[in-house]
Design an enzyme around this catalytic site. Sequence first.
Site, PDB file in Angstrom:
ATOM      1  N   GLU A 129      24.351  66.056  46.052  1.00  0.00           N
ATOM      2  CA  GLU A 129      23.231  66.850  45.772  1.00  0.00           C
ATOM      3  C   GLU A 129      23.761  68.117  45.159  1.00  0.00           C
ATOM      4  OE1 GLU A 129      20.473  64.908  49.376  1.00  0.00           O
ATOM      5  OE2 GLU A 129      20.793  67.067  49.421  1.00  0.00           O
ATOM      6  N   GLY A 133      27.709  68.690  47.401  1.00  0.00           N
ATOM      7  CA  GLY A 133      28.704  67.782  46.769  1.00  0.00           C
ATOM      8  C   GLY A 133      29.266  66.992  47.769  1.00  0.00           C
ATOM      9  N   ILE A 159      25.584  62.068  39.187  1.00  0.00           N
ATOM     10  CA  ILE A 159      25.566  60.772  39.370  1.00  0.00           C
ATOM     11  C   ILE A 159      25.925  59.870  38.245  1.00  0.00           C
ATOM     12  CG2 ILE A 159      23.921  58.679  40.219  1.00  0.00           C
ATOM     13  CD1 ILE A 159      24.412  61.037  42.358  1.00  0.00           C
ATOM     14  N   GLU A 243      36.364  53.837  47.323  1.00  0.00           N
ATOM     15  CA  GLU A 243      36.163  54.680  46.101  1.00  0.00           C
ATOM     16  C   GLU A 243      37.372  55.526  45.650  1.00  0.00           C
ATOM     17  OE1 GLU A 243      33.316  58.138  44.398  1.00  0.00           O
ATOM     18  OE2 GLU A 243      32.651  57.415  46.344  1.00  0.00           O
TER      19      GLU A 243
END
Length: 389
Positions: A129, A133, A159, A243
């Site tokens: 956001e 972050g 994003i 990730e």
Amino acid sequence: MSNRYFTEEHELFRKSFQDFLQKEVVPHVEKWEETGTIEPFIWKKFGEMGYFGLNQPEKFGGMDLDLFYTVIFLEELQKINSGGFAAAMWAHAYLAMTHLNKEASEELKEKYLTAAIKGEMIGCLCISEPFGGSDVAGMKTTAIKKGDKYIVNGSKTFITNGVYADFYVVAAKTDPEQGNKGMSIFLLDKKFKGISTSKLNKLGWRASDTAEIAFDNVEVPVENLMGEEGKGFSYIMQHFALERLIMGVNAHARSEYALDYAMGYMKEREAFGKTLDKFQALRHSVAEMTSEIAMVKEFNYSVTEKLDKGEYVVKEASMSKLLATKIADEVIYKCLQMLGGYGYMEDYPMARLFRDSRLGPIGGGTSEILKEIIAKMIIDNKEYKPAAK
């Protein structure tokens, strides 16, 4: 390159994927880097070849292959010198689609996962956001239940695929008073009213679309809740391991690509009557860089093996991203220096590699955050556990 991690089948896949990239992607890379837009046809070609379904269930059109096929996918994408294109592909296949596969209902999978594997729909993961972050627990976006819908308000930023996306996997607070225990995950369709996106202008990853997304009273059916309400933070933490490992693998692959290019240049470039690869200072620098890359590469493969066996590797994956991205930045900096003035020219790959690599220590959890996570696990004996099923 067959070894304990890669079989003959893996290497056949590597060769076929290399050929595909050279034929279908490389001729378009410069245009995509310049325009900042990846054309839609390539997503469908990736889908047709099955590249988005390597680790996805066969039931929905995937191949359910081991994670070393994913490693090959990531490594070869780094060697076409477009970090942005690579990011668009793996963010779709391994960020958005991972949550979709693991947490979504069968109905949502039938509609979105099947289409995502085919390359007919593009997905993005929306966590970071504008004012938080790496502070996932501090997010402000809310999803308040009203009857048979959740009303989503808030914004997300940085994003990848945010503008291209056909669907968004969104983290939001369903119970803001509960902190990270009040967080949930939702699937939002781009057709839902109240969603707006704007493209961000970046230092690197120029080909990829990185967006800020606003949600203004977006009505989301209760069926689009993914997994259980209140378990969103656990789901996010669980998938962060993949990730971070992905970003670690990306880092060792681009380091290798940069060094291979620099060594090729050194063999041809002459100074003071001899080629650059005969200068001891440069030779020793190459020796150090090769050793660092080999060490982190072997570590990344061992972590991949653990993750593929279902082990919970938050600490190891965090270490992978922390060190591999640091080494990548240092290697590419030195390789650019070895090219001298040519390293600074856009006609050579190092300038773009230098810019693209810099996101490594930032995206997916900054190096500073990762150090604290690792410190908590080592010093404070903090245990991060998978979401309870």
